[in-house]
Structure formats: structure tokens, C-alpha cells
Design an enzyme around this catalytic site. Structure first.
Site, PDB file in Angstrom:
ATOM      1  N   PHE A 126      48.682  53.821  85.877  1.00  0.00           N
ATOM      2  CA  PHE A 126      48.756  53.536  84.437  1.00  0.00           C
ATOM      3  C   PHE A 126      47.722  52.453  84.083  1.00  0.00           C
ATOM      4  CE2 PHE A 126      50.527  51.748  80.549  1.00  0.00           C
ATOM      5  CZ  PHE A 126      50.951  52.873  79.862  1.00  0.00           C
ATOM      6  N   ASP A 197      55.806  49.562  90.338  1.00  0.00           N
ATOM      7  CA  ASP A 197      56.003  49.730  88.905  1.00  0.00           C
ATOM      8  C   ASP A 197      57.041  50.841  88.728  1.00  0.00           C
ATOM      9  OD1 ASP A 197      55.874  50.350  86.185  1.00  0.00           O
ATOM     10  OD2 ASP A 197      53.746  49.827  86.039  1.00  0.00           O
ATOM     11  N   TYR A 222      62.320  50.106  77.481  1.00  0.00           N
ATOM     12  CA  TYR A 222      62.399  51.002  76.315  1.00  0.00           C
ATOM     13  C   TYR A 222      62.298  52.478  76.662  1.00  0.00           C
ATOM     14  CZ  TYR A 222      57.333  50.306  76.892  1.00  0.00           C
ATOM     15  OH  TYR A 222      56.070  50.195  77.417  1.00  0.00           O
ATOM     16  N   LYS A 223      62.108  52.807  77.951  1.00  0.00           N
ATOM     17  CA  LYS A 223      61.982  54.221  78.335  1.00  0.00           C
ATOM     18  C   LYS A 223      63.373  54.774  78.670  1.00  0.00           C
ATOM     19  CE  LYS A 223      57.128  53.690  79.423  1.00  0.00           C
ATOM     20  NZ  LYS A 223      56.096  53.365  80.404  1.00  0.00           N
ATOM     21  N   ARG A 370      53.447  66.233  78.119  1.00  0.00           N
ATOM     22  CA  ARG A 370      54.573  65.705  78.903  1.00  0.00           C
ATOM     23  C   ARG A 370      55.896  66.010  78.221  1.00  0.00           C
ATOM     24  NH1 ARG A 370      54.151  59.382  80.194  1.00  0.00           N
ATOM     25  NH2 ARG A 370      54.395  59.362  77.946  1.00  0.00           N
TER      26      ARG A 370
HETATM   27  C1  LIG Z   1      54.967  52.554  80.042  1.00  0.00           C
HETATM   28  C2  LIG Z   1      54.314  51.901  81.218  1.00  0.00           C
HETATM   29  C3  LIG Z   1      53.878  50.566  81.156  1.00  0.00           C
HETATM   30  C4  LIG Z   1      53.962  49.838  79.840  1.00  0.00           C
HETATM   31  O1  LIG Z   1      53.706  48.485  79.906  1.00  0.00           O
HETATM   32  P1  LIG Z   1      53.994  47.579  78.611  1.00  0.00           P
HETATM   33  O2  LIG Z   1      53.555  46.240  78.990  1.00  0.00           O
HETATM   34  O3  LIG Z   1      55.462  47.713  78.317  1.00  0.00           O
HETATM   35  O4  LIG Z   1      53.240  48.159  77.465  1.00  0.00           O
HETATM   36  C5  LIG Z   1      53.377  49.994  82.304  1.00  0.00           C
HETATM   37  N1  LIG Z   1      53.257  50.707  83.447  1.00  0.00           N
HETATM   38  C6  LIG Z   1      53.645  52.000  83.520  1.00  0.00           C
HETATM   39  C7  LIG Z   1      53.509  52.765  84.795  1.00  0.00           C
HETATM   40  C8  LIG Z   1      54.167  52.637  82.406  1.00  0.00           C
HETATM   41  O5  LIG Z   1      54.515  53.918  82.463  1.00  0.00           O
END
Ligand SMILES: *Cc1c(COP(=O)(O)O)cnc(C)c1O
Length: 411
Positions: A126, A197, A222-223, A370
């Protein structure tokens, strides 16, 4: 009714998690396949926010830091999330964003790895994971170098110079799930510390950080945890690493924040991974999502997630086989997280047309569609219905308009 729809109805009738759907606000007719990006809103969240605003803030004012236990919310909710992650109480805190927690976990791990300078990851991780690593390298004045290698080769690059390996367990595009215990053991065999992560793992698949002997982990609220837009994130540090120092030495990480001392003295426990004052409104909403998740049996969640994905893939083969979709996710269920992804050259426009038919998924550049599969609020019939609507869109070509091809700033 198609055979698949008949089977989906039977699966719904026997679904031990079916009653959870009624705990969420979901409009009739909508099929929401984006809970991996922003979870749906639990009904309990509105009442909780109302209480936090009107009783705790409006009436209690500053006395609510103690009276409503605001001050302990990072640790209290962290302890709850720990139960979803195979961690102990006192190993997880809720704070900041995932990006900032990546910074804290990486710098804490680096502080334990004197003489090693490389932060390793894989090229398709990511973006924020890359960016945070690059920022640390830039600030380090030569102490740290980042290294990013093809995903399938990442374990071949473990060596004596690597300080930390940062990997996402469930890939945000493909949904590929890495074997946490096996990968952690390989990293440790080279003296490398690992930061996982868990953004697409927490609340999505069973996670067992301590039996995998993981070092650090971070992830989103939030996911799949349904904590609300921009909900605070979490950070896990194994107890044996609680002497490590994340660079961010804010007053909430101090051993005695309310002694107002001039010099920083880090808290002994997981609190040293906090930084500043917690965002209480976001914390309250997140706690409702986490409490709801904790009521569900994670093995049942996983079993239903697998059933939903298998049904989705089977329906895609049956109804959309001629329309140019390629499955990007692994075909074997035990190698997937809780979303499935397909590539298609017109994926963006097709996803827009699908949204117009009340099926919400999302698009990730360059060509990935997705579909998040959230067992708490999706029915088996929903995934079959979603694929049937997709087939209709492809059959009549209704995605092929300028309106659906204009790319928006959030995809
Ligand atoms: C959604 C996601 C993030 C998001 O990071 P934020 O700091 O909350 O914006 C980070 N890493 C991964 C792998 C994600 O899927």
C-alpha cells in the site's frame, strides 16, 4: 430463480451470523461490497455518539476525561482489539492514523536494531507504507535506507543488514493473504524484526499475533472494524519490545503526563506508543464497531467469508465468464483475505455503472475492481444478486458512456 440463487437462499437460511445484519444501517436494495474500505454504520453508533456529545461533552465537560473514562479509551479499546488479534491486554493501543502508527512501529523497531540500516518491503505494498518508509529514510541522515523488491521475492532479501520488514498481511488489491507465522519465523531467522500492516485483516480474518511471535503491527479502525470514516487506528507492540522507543515523544507517551515535567520520560507499557490527546468522538464510534465485532465468533466469520467469496467467484464464472474479467485474487480460499478482485480494461467505468445499479464496490488503479465481503452484514443472496446486476451491465453495455468514464478524485 437460478440454481446459484437457490443455493444462496439455503445458505442464508442456515447462516449463524444472519442476525448481525439488523445491527447495521443499510438501505433496502443497496448491496454494499466496500466494507473493506469503509465499514457500514452500526445502529448502536448513533446512540453512542449522542451520549458522548450530549451527556459526556455538553453536560460533563472536562470532568468526562475521568467521569466517562475518556482518558483510558486508547488502552481500553486497544485491549478489546487485542482479543481480535491474538494479543494480550496491554499490547495494543488505539491512536492516530495507520500511517502515523507505521512511523511509530518502524522507528521503534529501528531503535532495537543498531547496526542494521535497511527497511525492507515489497513493491506493491500500500502506498502509504512506502511513503512513510521513504520519509524515515529522508530524515535519518544516512542511518536508514529503504529497499523495495518484487512481492514474490521479498523473503529472499532478508539478510544481516535488514533491520525491519514491513508487510501487509492481506494485500489491498489482490486480497492475497500471507502466512503470518511462517513469514515472521523467516524474518526472525535473519534477525529481522517484522511490522505487520493488518488494515485488511483486523475483523476480516482470524489473526494470532502472539502465536506467530510477531513484533509490531498496525491497522485501520474504519475498514472491517466498522469504526466510522477516519476512525482512529491501532498499534500492537509485543510485550518484549515495550522498551523500544518510537520517535514521537508526545505527552500522552510520558510516564506521568499530568506531572507536566520538562523532560520526556517514556511510559513503561504500550502507552509509550501514544502521542497526543485522543480524539474522543472517533474513539466512541470505533468502540461500538469493535464491541459488535467481538460478539461474533471469528471462526464463523471466516467460514462465511470463504463461502461468500466462493459463491461470488462461481457466479462470476457462470454469469460474467464472457465479458473479459480476470480473477486477480488467489483461487484457493486459504490464500485469500475477505475481498475478491478482478481486473478488467474498462473496470473503472463498469464499477461506476454498477454503483448506479446500487452495488457499491471500488476501483484501484490501473484496472482492478474490488469487492469487499463482510460476513456481519452481507447475505449470500447479495453476492449472487450483485453478479447478476454486473452481468446485465455488461450485456447491455451500459457502462460505455462518458459519464461513467470520467475518473473522480476518490475511487
Ligand atoms: C487502508 C490502508 C491504510 C490506510 O492508512 P491511513 O493512514 O488510515 O490512511 C494503510 N495501509 C494499508 C495496507 C491499507 O489498506
Amino acid at each position: 430463480m437460478s440454481d446459484l440463487m437457490t443455493r444462496a437462499c439455503e445458505l442464508d437460511a442456515a447462516d449463524p451470523l444472519a442476525h448481525f445484519r439488523d445491527e447495521f444501517h443499510l438501505r433496502d436494495g443497496l448491496i454494499y461490497l466496500d466494507g473493506n474500505s469503509l465499514g457500514a454504520m452500526p445502529k448502536a453508533t448513533a446512540a453512542r455518539m449522542d451520549k458522548t456529545l450530549h451527556t459526556e461533552w455538553r453536560e460533563g465537560l472536562i470532568t468526562s476525561w475521568l467521569g466517562a473514562d475518556w482518558v483510558n479509551s486508547p488502552r481500553r479499546i486497544g485491549d478489546k482489539i487485542a482479543r481480535l488479534l491474538g494479543a494480550e491486554a496491554g499490547e495494543v493501543v488505539v491512536a492516530d492514523s495507520t500511517s502515523i502508527n507505521i512511523f511509530k512501529a518502524l522507528t521503534a523497531a529501528l531503535s532495537l536494531q543498531e547496526g542494521r540500516s535497511i527497511l525492507l518491503t515489497e513493491q506493491t505494498n500500500f502506498p502509504t507504507d512506502h511513503y512513510m518508509m521513504q520519509g524515515i529514510e529522508g530524515f535519518s541522515g544516512g542511518r536508514v535506507q529503504t529497499k523495495s523488491v518484487p512481492p514474490e521475492e521479498v523473503l529472499d532479501h532478508l539478510s544481516d543488514d535488514v533491520a525491519v520488514l514491513l508487510l501487509t498481511q492481506v494485500h489491498y488489491k489482490s486480497g492475497l493473504a500471507r502466512d503470518m507465522a511462517a513469514v515472521t519465523a523467516k524474518a526472525h531467522a535473519h534477525g529481522v524484526l517484522i511490522v505487520w500492516d493488518l488494515s485488511h485483516s483486523a475483523g476480516a480474518i482470524p489473526v494470532d499475533l502472539n502465536s506467530a511471535n510477531a513484533d509490531f503491527a498496525v491497522g485501520c479502525g474504519y475498514k472491517f472494524l466498522n469504526g466510522g470514516p477516519g476512525a482512529p487506528a491501532f498499534l500492537f507492540a509485543a510485550k518484549r519490545h515495550h522498551h523500544a522507543m518510537p520517535v514521537l515523544s508526545g505527552w500522552f507517551a510520558h510516564a506521568r503526563p499530568f506531572a507536566f515535567e520538562e523532560d520526556f520520560d517514556a511510559a513503561d507499557g504500550i502507552e509509550r506508543f501514544l502521542c497526543g490527546t485522543p480524539g474522543v468522538l472517533g474513539m466512541a464510534a470505533l468502540e461500538e464497531g469493535v464491541d459488535l465485532m467481538l460478539r461474533a465468533d471469528m471462526a464463523a466469520v471466516r467460514a462465511k467469508s470463504v463461502a461468500l467469496a466462493n459463491l461470488f467467484i462461481e457466479a462470476m464464472g457462470q454469469h460474467c465468464g464472457d465479458y473479459g474479467f480476470t480473477l486477480v485474487s488467489p483461487t484457493e480460499a486459504d490464500k485469500r483475505g475477505s475481498h475478491v478482485a478482478y481486473s478488467h480494461a474498462e473496470g473503472y467505468a463498469i464499477m461506476q455503472a454498477l454503483k448506479a445499479r446500487d452495488v457499491i464496490g471500488d476501483f484501484r488503479t490501473p484496472d482492478v475492481m474490488r469487492f469487499g465481503l463482510t460476513p456481519l452484514y452481507l447475505r449470500h443472496t447479495d453476492v449472487v444478486e450483485a453478479v447478476e446486476r454486473l452481468a446485465t451491465i455488461c450485456e447491455n453495455g451500459e457502462w460505455d458512456t462518458p459519464e461513467f468514464k470520467t475518473v473522480a478524485s476518490v475511487t
